[in-house]
Design a protein around this motif. Structure first.
Motif, PDB file in Angstrom:
ATOM      1  N   ALA A 107      36.378  49.281  57.299  1.00 39.19           N
ATOM      2  CA  ALA A 107      37.087  49.457  56.027  1.00 39.19           C
ATOM      3  C   ALA A 107      36.125  49.738  54.885  1.00 39.19           C
ATOM      4  N   GLU A 108      34.986  49.052  54.873  1.00 39.66           N
ATOM      5  CA  GLU A 108      34.020  49.239  53.795  1.00 39.66           C
ATOM      6  C   GLU A 108      33.363  50.618  53.867  1.00 39.66           C
ATOM      7  N   MET A 109      33.108  51.101  55.072  1.00 37.72           N
ATOM      8  CA  MET A 109      32.477  52.411  55.222  1.00 37.72           C
ATOM      9  C   MET A 109      33.433  53.536  54.836  1.00 37.72           C
ATOM     10  N   ARG A 110      34.707  53.304  54.985  1.00 29.03           N
ATOM     11  CA  ARG A 110      35.680  54.305  54.525  1.00 29.03           C
ATOM     12  C   ARG A 110      35.668  54.415  53.006  1.00 29.03           C
ATOM     13  N   ARG A 111      35.416  53.307  52.326  1.00 31.96           N
ATOM     14  CA  ARG A 111      35.349  53.329  50.870  1.00 31.96           C
ATOM     15  C   ARG A 111      34.025  53.907  50.387  1.00 31.96           C
ATOM     16  N   GLY A 112      32.956  53.658  51.165  1.00 33.20           N
ATOM     17  CA  GLY A 112      31.637  54.104  50.752  1.00 33.20           C
ATOM     18  C   GLY A 112      30.967  53.094  49.848  1.00 33.20           C
ATOM     19  N   ALA A 113      29.762  53.449  49.404  1.00 31.88           N
ATOM     20  CA  ALA A 113      28.988  52.551  48.543  1.00 31.88           C
ATOM     21  C   ALA A 113      28.295  53.392  47.484  1.00 31.88           C
ATOM     22  N   THR A 114      29.100  53.864  46.539  1.00 35.65           N
ATOM     23  CA  THR A 114      28.573  54.730  45.485  1.00 35.65           C
ATOM     24  C   THR A 114      28.940  54.167  44.115  1.00 35.65           C
ATOM     25  N   GLY A 115      28.172  54.550  43.120  1.00 33.03           N
ATOM     26  CA  GLY A 115      28.436  54.098  41.762  1.00 33.03           C
ATOM     27  C   GLY A 115      27.560  54.837  40.766  1.00 33.03           C
ATOM     28  N   ASP A 116      27.659  54.422  39.535  1.00 30.81           N
ATOM     29  CA  ASP A 116      26.914  55.055  38.444  1.00 30.81           C
ATOM     30  C   ASP A 116      25.702  54.194  38.099  1.00 30.81           C
ATOM     31  N   PRO A 117      24.478  54.664  38.384  1.00 35.08           N
ATOM     32  CA  PRO A 117      23.296  53.855  38.092  1.00 35.08           C
ATOM     33  C   PRO A 117      22.841  53.915  36.634  1.00 35.08           C
ATOM     34  N   GLU A 118      23.468  54.769  35.823  1.00 40.23           N
ATOM     35  CA  GLU A 118      22.978  54.981  34.465  1.00 40.23           C
ATOM     36  C   GLU A 118      23.051  53.722  33.595  1.00 40.23           C
ATOM     37  N   PRO A 119      24.173  52.962  33.590  1.00 38.34           N
ATOM     38  CA  PRO A 119      24.179  51.726  32.786  1.00 38.34           C
ATOM     39  C   PRO A 119      23.085  50.745  33.203  1.00 38.34           C
ATOM     40  N   TRP A 120      22.830  50.660  34.497  1.00 35.60           N
ATOM     41  CA  TRP A 120      21.752  49.808  35.016  1.00 35.60           C
ATOM     42  C   TRP A 120      20.400  50.262  34.460  1.00 35.60           C
ATOM     43  N   ARG A 121      20.160  51.577  34.511  1.00 36.97           N
ATOM     44  CA  ARG A 121      18.899  52.118  34.027  1.00 36.97           C
ATOM     45  C   ARG A 121      18.712  51.866  32.521  1.00 36.97           C
ATOM     46  N   GLN A 122      19.770  52.106  31.767  1.00 40.23           N
ATOM     47  CA  GLN A 122      19.674  51.970  30.319  1.00 40.23           C
ATOM     48  C   GLN A 122      19.471  50.523  29.896  1.00 40.23           C
ATOM     49  N   MET A 123      20.125  49.589  30.571  1.00 35.21           N
ATOM     50  CA  MET A 123      20.040  48.190  30.157  1.00 35.21           C
ATOM     51  C   MET A 123      18.725  47.554  30.563  1.00 35.21           C
ATOM     52  N   THR A 124      18.233  47.840  31.751  1.00 31.63           N
ATOM     53  CA  THR A 124      17.071  47.119  32.288  1.00 31.63           C
ATOM     54  C   THR A 124      15.773  47.918  32.244  1.00 31.63           C
TER      55      THR A 124
END
Length: 424
Positions: free
Chosen positions: A260-277
């Protein structure tokens, strides 16, 4: 700082422990798995069972911050780990004045909860966010680093196969490097760091799962593998086989939850992470190029796929010998013992006892909690068979089928199984 690290023996927890300890922090490890390494302050506890906040107050004495890196994919009490036990911990933090709490969740659970794993992770996040704490929720994608466990170990194991099985309905992933994850934790432990934020920890590149496997295969210095696109029924059978292994106590990243998890994938937006940290996520290909694979990585990758076969075949081997001894091989066993000078009644007892011992050993090897004892028993009884067989029927050493000689390859496989039994 004095930091309570829950789930400190896992892939992420171990890396965090190493970094924070090197920087002078005092880390208290809390996990279900006992730690015997010298110099580690460790508390053995089961998060799923510590569901009363009062049970945590002694653990939190003198603690400045908490990192919750515990997780259960399948085969454990996911609600107890992700929700009930964690919520009790957060309540205790609030009452004890431990303000800073960092929770490791999973990427995408806030958007699409497809399994009990996702749903309980989502509920665990809500339990933390409801507290008057300086909380941080980190949602990593597939974490890849020099060490390997879970999904990252699966990538390496698949990379060793000459034929790569490509699962249907598998979405893209954005692998994130373990060092970037650890660096993010260090950032949020600094004085004045932001709080009450949730960040997706995703790598800069969105790739197919099979392409990530291909990258690791190249890193391991093997030629590209032939890709075999599995039909849905074959993929489902593989996931169900993983479910059976989970029932027997073995932790495997191939199961129905992973499906089930692989059907959803594991993607997201790294930009907020980069900007904050200020952490700039690394590309998987670049990091692999910086650290060439050693022979140890090649060994691990090859053994990863062989391990379930070794334990499965070895356990069934012992069960099979027991069944044969009680069934079609009964007369053969009896005749050999009579040839060795044993009386009829004693020979029958000996054959029966040996067969039952074989059955028990085989079942113990297949069941993860007893596998260590099963392997030791198999080793001892194999040596015992060699000694008794030599004493009673020495001519078996000259038998063209080699029944006495074949004991030694069995013993060697036994030793290999004992050597690779550990998961962590």
């Amino acid at each position: 700082m004095r930091i309570l690290l829950v789930g400190g023996t896992g892939l992420i927890g171990s890396a965090i422990y190493g970094r924070l300890s090197a920087e002078g922090h005092e880390c208290v490890l809390a996990s279900r798995h006992p730690v015997t390494a010298a110099g580690r302050h460790h508390i053995t506890l089961d998060l799923a069972r510590n569901t009363d906040s009062s049970e945590w107050k002694g653990v939190l004495a003198g603690v400045d911050a908490v990192i919750n890196a515990a997780g259960a994919l399948q085969g454990q009490d996911m609600r107890g780990v992700h929700v009930a036990g964690s919520a009790a911990l957060y309540a205790a933090c609030e009452s004890m004045g431990v303000r800073r709490v960092i929770l490791f969740s999973a990427i995408g659970v806030d958007r699409d909860a497809r399994s009990d794993f996702s749903r309980t992770k989502q509920e665990g996040e809500a339990a933390l966010m409801a507290r008057d704490l300086d909380w941080i929720v980190l949602r990593p994608s597939v974490v890849v680093g020099r060490p390997a466990y879970g999904g990252s170990a699966l990538l390496r194991g698949l990379a060793a196969l000459p034929i790569l099985p490509v699962m249907p309905d598998t979405a893209a992933i954005q692998p994130v490097h373990l060092d970037d994850v650890v660096e993010t934790v260090v950032f949020f432990l600094r004085p004045g760091a932001p709080s009450r934020v949730a960040l997706e920890l995703a790598g800069p590149e969105r790739i197919a799962f099979s392409d990530a496997v291909a990258l690791l295969r190249g890193w391991l210095r093997w030629r590209p593998a032939y890709r075999l696109h599995l039909p849905s029924w074959a993929a489902s059978a593989a996931y169900r086989a993983g479910d059976v292994a989970q029932m027997l106590g073995w932790k495997t990243p191939i199961n129905s939850t992973a499906q089930a998890e692989m059907r959803r994938g594991a993607t997201g937006d790294p930009e907020p992470w980069r900007q904050m940290t200020g952490v700039s996520p690394r590309e998987l290909a670049d990091e692999l190029a910086r650290e060439p694979a050693s022979v140890q990585e090649r060994w691990f990758a090859r053994l990863y796929a062989l391990k379930p076969l070794i334990f499965g075949i070895f356990g069934l081997f012992w069960i099979g010998t027991g069944i044969i001894s009680l069934g079609p091989g009964w007369n053969i066993g009896m005749s050999l013992l009579r040839e060795g000078g044993l009386q009829e009644r004693f020979a029958a007892v000996t054959v029966t006892a040996g067969a039952l011992a074989d059955l028990v050993i085989g079942l113990a090897i297949l069941w993860r909690p007893l596998s260590r004892y099963g392997l030791w028993a198999a080793l001892i009884i194999s040596l015992t068979y060699a000694v008794i067989g030599t004493a009673l029927v020495p001519r078996l050493w000259a038998d063209p089928l080699g029944p006495m000689l074949k004991i030694w390859p069995v013993i060697m496989l036994n030793l290999v199984a004992m050597a690779i039994r550990e998961d962590r």
